[in-house]
Scaffold this active site. Structure first.
Site, PDB file in Angstrom:
ATOM      1  CD  GLN A 108       0.754  -8.755  -2.452  1.00 39.71           C
ATOM      2  OE1 GLN A 108       1.511  -9.319  -3.213  1.00 39.71           O
ATOM      3  NE2 GLN A 108      -0.519  -8.572  -2.730  1.00 39.71           N
ATOM      4  CB  ALA A 124      -2.116  -6.488  -5.215  1.00 39.06           C
ATOM      5  N   GLY A 125      -4.158  -4.325  -4.217  1.00 35.81           N
ATOM      6  CA  GLY A 125      -5.166  -3.349  -4.637  1.00 35.81           C
ATOM      7  C   GLY A 125      -4.459  -2.051  -4.954  1.00 35.81           C
ATOM      8  CG  HIS A 126      -1.395  -1.879  -7.439  1.00 34.48           C
ATOM      9  ND1 HIS A 126      -0.590  -2.507  -8.352  1.00 34.48           N
ATOM     10  CD2 HIS A 126      -0.947  -2.268  -6.234  1.00 34.48           C
ATOM     11  CE1 HIS A 126       0.308  -3.236  -7.712  1.00 34.48           C
ATOM     12  NE2 HIS A 126       0.102  -3.114  -6.437  1.00 34.48           N
ATOM     13  CB  THR A 159      -9.966  -6.467   2.908  1.00 35.20           C
ATOM     14  OG1 THR A 159      -8.971  -5.591   3.464  1.00 35.20           O
ATOM     15  CG2 THR A 159      -9.291  -7.677   2.302  1.00 35.20           C
ATOM     16  CG  ASP A 184      -1.769  -1.247   1.296  1.00 41.40           C
ATOM     17  OD1 ASP A 184      -2.280  -1.677   0.254  1.00 41.40           O
ATOM     18  OD2 ASP A 184      -1.869  -1.812   2.400  1.00 41.40           O
ATOM     19  CD  GLU A 185       4.742  -0.397  -0.134  1.00 40.27           C
ATOM     20  OE1 GLU A 185       4.026  -0.697  -1.114  1.00 40.27           O
ATOM     21  OE2 GLU A 185       5.297  -1.255   0.582  1.00 40.27           O
ATOM     22  N   GLY A 186       1.649   2.935  -2.633  1.00 38.07           N
ATOM     23  CA  GLY A 186       1.280   3.823  -3.740  1.00 38.07           C
ATOM     24  C   GLY A 186       2.009   3.456  -5.026  1.00 38.07           C
ATOM     25  CE  LYS A 187       3.223  -2.370  -4.545  1.00 34.62           C
ATOM     26  NZ  LYS A 187       2.822  -2.057  -3.156  1.00 34.62           N
ATOM     27  NE  ARG A 190      -7.878  -6.889   6.006  1.00 33.43           N
ATOM     28  CZ  ARG A 190      -6.899  -7.780   6.068  1.00 33.43           C
ATOM     29  NH1 ARG A 190      -6.745  -8.510   7.149  1.00 33.43           N
ATOM     30  NH2 ARG A 190      -6.078  -7.952   5.062  1.00 33.43           N
ATOM     31  N   PRO A 191      -9.460  -1.178   8.014  1.00 30.39           N
ATOM     32  CG  PRO A 191     -10.082  -0.715  10.213  1.00 30.39           C
ATOM     33  CD  PRO A 191     -10.428  -1.572   9.029  1.00 30.39           C
ATOM     34  NE  ARG A 192      -4.279   0.342   3.080  1.00 34.35           N
ATOM     35  CZ  ARG A 192      -4.409   1.100   1.993  1.00 34.35           C
ATOM     36  NH1 ARG A 192      -4.061   2.363   2.020  1.00 34.35           N
ATOM     37  NH2 ARG A 192      -4.875   0.586   0.881  1.00 34.35           N
ATOM     38  CE  LYS A 245      -2.101   7.884   0.790  1.00 36.60           C
ATOM     39  NZ  LYS A 245      -2.911   6.822   1.384  1.00 36.60           N
TER      40      LYS A 245
HETATM   41  P1  IMP Z   1      -2.518 -12.848   1.830  1.00 41.17           P
HETATM   42  O1  IMP Z   1      -1.574 -12.246   0.861  1.00 41.17           O
HETATM   43  O2  IMP Z   1      -3.968 -12.613   1.495  1.00 41.17           O
HETATM   44  O3  IMP Z   1      -2.208 -14.296   2.112  1.00 41.17           O
HETATM   45  O4  IMP Z   1      -2.307 -12.109   3.247  1.00 41.17           O
HETATM   46  C1  IMP Z   1      -1.082 -12.212   3.974  1.00 41.17           C
HETATM   47  C2  IMP Z   1      -0.717 -10.873   4.608  1.00 41.17           C
HETATM   48  O5  IMP Z   1      -0.368  -9.955   3.570  1.00 41.17           O
HETATM   49  C3  IMP Z   1      -1.859 -10.210   5.388  1.00 41.17           C
HETATM   50  O6  IMP Z   1      -1.285  -9.479   6.460  1.00 41.17           O
HETATM   51  C4  IMP Z   1      -2.441  -9.231   4.378  1.00 41.17           C
HETATM   52  O7  IMP Z   1      -3.118  -8.152   5.009  1.00 41.17           O
HETATM   53  C5  IMP Z   1      -1.173  -8.782   3.679  1.00 41.17           C
HETATM   54  N1  IMP Z   1      -1.406  -8.287   2.314  1.00 41.17           N
HETATM   55  C6  IMP Z   1      -1.646  -9.019   1.208  1.00 41.17           C
HETATM   56  N2  IMP Z   1      -1.767  -8.232   0.137  1.00 41.17           N
HETATM   57  C7  IMP Z   1      -1.601  -6.976   0.571  1.00 41.17           C
HETATM   58  C8  IMP Z   1      -1.571  -5.703  -0.099  1.00 41.17           C
HETATM   59  O8  IMP Z   1      -1.722  -5.586  -1.320  1.00 41.17           O
HETATM   60  N3  IMP Z   1      -1.346  -4.630   0.701  1.00 41.17           N
HETATM   61  C9  IMP Z   1      -1.139  -4.735   2.025  1.00 41.17           C
HETATM   62  N4  IMP Z   1      -1.141  -5.888   2.683  1.00 41.17           N
HETATM   63  C10 IMP Z   1      -1.363  -7.001   1.962  1.00 41.17           C
END
Ligand code: IMP
Length: 428
Positions: free
Chosen positions: A223, A39-41, A300, A13-16, A302-304, A330
């Site tokens: 990631q 991942a969620g870019h 997801t 989540d660094e902003g890639k 979820r709050p970071r 940021k």
């Molecule tokens: P998984 O990759 O779904 O197996 O999750 C393993 C760990 O990596 C968990 O702590 C996730 O929250 C974290 N994680 C996976 N993908 C991302 C991402 O794109 N950004 C931030 N955390 C991630």
């Protein structure tokens, strides 16, 4: 002309995505090399706001060939939804190619991801629940389904017969869960194969041709380094290698062809999921940072967890990846902070350490040693040249570069494409 790996330097989540969207204007190929729809870019540009999970962030540039590399695990349901969403915004995907060697995330992977997390109890990892870990497990077990198999019904049926029998044993006998229906999976995934067939290719060969022609290539990481399976904060990691080293295996390129590695760091640190985080800010300070930075998971929701910049982890990451340069994203999120802290070392059982312990118990006991810098308390979102930043912000950026040990080439001060300060030429 060069091949540049753009790597997450923290916990993701660094902003890639926004950096790659920007750099893609000068590239011919963008290749995602690992991870999956975990991942969620987030990319905000004239086409709209997008949360890309699988499609490389170069897709908005029609001259760029985008590749989902062999090291990625592909969930066709997520990919097809993403393709449809892009099309609805007028973004074409004629230049999108999927490695025929990439593994496929199957329905039983997401089910197992959830059941395994439940079984871990209070030691749960906090995965994204997208089936990514179980898909990589099957790759290593040599029972994975690959993109090429989706195009060949006979092979798909034969492979599914074995793997579904195996998974149903696990589901029913170990977890007491209902079995999955192999025939239904076959029909569903054969149809996905038919829909995606025109995108499936020998992308390794495409990449080799691009490199031979001397084109600019971006290797896109998902990631971040601290989630790396080998080098991250194990076991609170993802199941692949987001590091620059992993980019070669996951894209299909020799390490001698990689010219540069660009590390992307947020001006502070965030983490989703469980695991130690020495500089985490709890309470209202953490909440303030989360709100200002909109720090909610792109995948997801979820709050970071948020905290101060950790230079011990940053140096570890820079050395491990061999970063040539860094992007700081940021910076504007810190605009209102009266004072800004940077962790420069840890206190561990009465000793001062500046390395990252392998032992999770030891890492959990590390207390940050901070240096403090004055904040600038002025907006920076409009700034486009480093000299126009408030002097305190210039000093903060310079200090980060010094502690990381790399030149800072890009600084982002907002989400839109133009909110960027360019200090160096990433493609050399
Ligand atoms: P998984 O990759 O779904 O197996 O999750 C393993 C760990 O990596 C968990 O702590 C996730 O929250 C974290 N994680 C996976 N993908 C991302 C991402 O794109 N950004 C931030 N955390 C991630």
């Amino acid at each position: 002309m060069s091949v540049v790996a753009v790597v997450g330097a923290q916990w993701g989540d660094e902003g890639k995505g926004r950096i790659i969207d920007l750099l893609a204007a000068k590239a011919r190929l963008v290749v995602r090399y690992q991870g999956g729809s975990n991942a969620g870019h987030t990319v905000i540009n004239p086409f709209g706001t997008f949360r890309l999970h699988l499609v490389p962030a170069g897709i908005f540039n029609p001259d760029v060939v985008c590749i989902v590399g062999n090291g990625v695990v592909v969930d066709p349901t997520v990919l097809l939804a993403e393709i449809d969403e892009l099309a609805a915004h007028g973004v074409g995907v004629a230049n999108l190619f999927l490695s025929d060697r990439a593994h496929v995330v199957m329905p039983y992977h997401a089910i197992l991801d959830r059941l395994e997390e439940e079984a871990r109890g209070d030691q749960r990892i906090g995965t994204t629940g997208r089936g990514i870990g179980p898909a990589y497990v099957d790759k290593v077990l040599r029972v994975g389904i690959r993109m090429v198999d989706l195009l060949d019904p006979a092979t798909l049926r034969a492979k599914l017969k074995t793997v579904v029998a195996l998974k149903n044993q696990l589901l029913t006998r170990i977890y007491g869960a209902p079995p999955v229906d192999g025939d239904a999976i076959f029909e569903e995934y054969r149809a996905y194969g038919a829909r995606l067939a025109r995108h499936v290719a020998d992308t390794g060969a495409m990449l080799q041709r691009g490199v031979a022609r001397g084109e600019n290539v971006i290797l896109e990481g998902g990631q971040g380094t601290l989630l790396d399976l080998d080098h991250g904060t194990y076991p609170y990691v993802t199941a692949s290698s987001p590091t620059a080293g992993g980019s070669c295996a996951g894209a299909g390129i020799g390490p001698t062809r990689l010219d540069r590695a660009l590390g992307v760091f947020k001006a502070y640190v965030t983490r989703v999921g469980a695991g130690p985080f020495p500089t985490e800010l709890t309470g209202t300070a953490g909440e303030a940072l989360r709100e200002r930075g909109s720090e909610y998971g792109a995948t997801t929701g979820r709050p970071r967890r948020c905290g101060w910049f950790d230079a011990v982890l940053a140096r570890y990451s820079a050395q491990l990846n061999g970063f040539d340069a860094v992007a700081i994203t940021k910076l504007d999120v810190l605009d209102e902070e009266p004072a800004i802290r940077i962790c420069t070392g840890y206190r561990l059982d009465g000793r001062v350490v500046d390395t990252v312990p392998a032992s999770l118990a030891e890492f959990s006991r590390c207390e940050p040693i901070y240096e403090e810098m004055p904040g600038w308390r002025r907006p920076t979102g409009h700034v486009r040249a480093i000299a126009d930043l408030p002097v305190e912000a210039q000093r903060y950026v310079a200090r980060l570069g010094e502690l990381i040990g790399c030149p800072v080439e890009l600084v982002s001060v907002g989400c839109s494409r133009e909110q960027i300060i360019v200090l160096g030429e990433v493609f050399g």
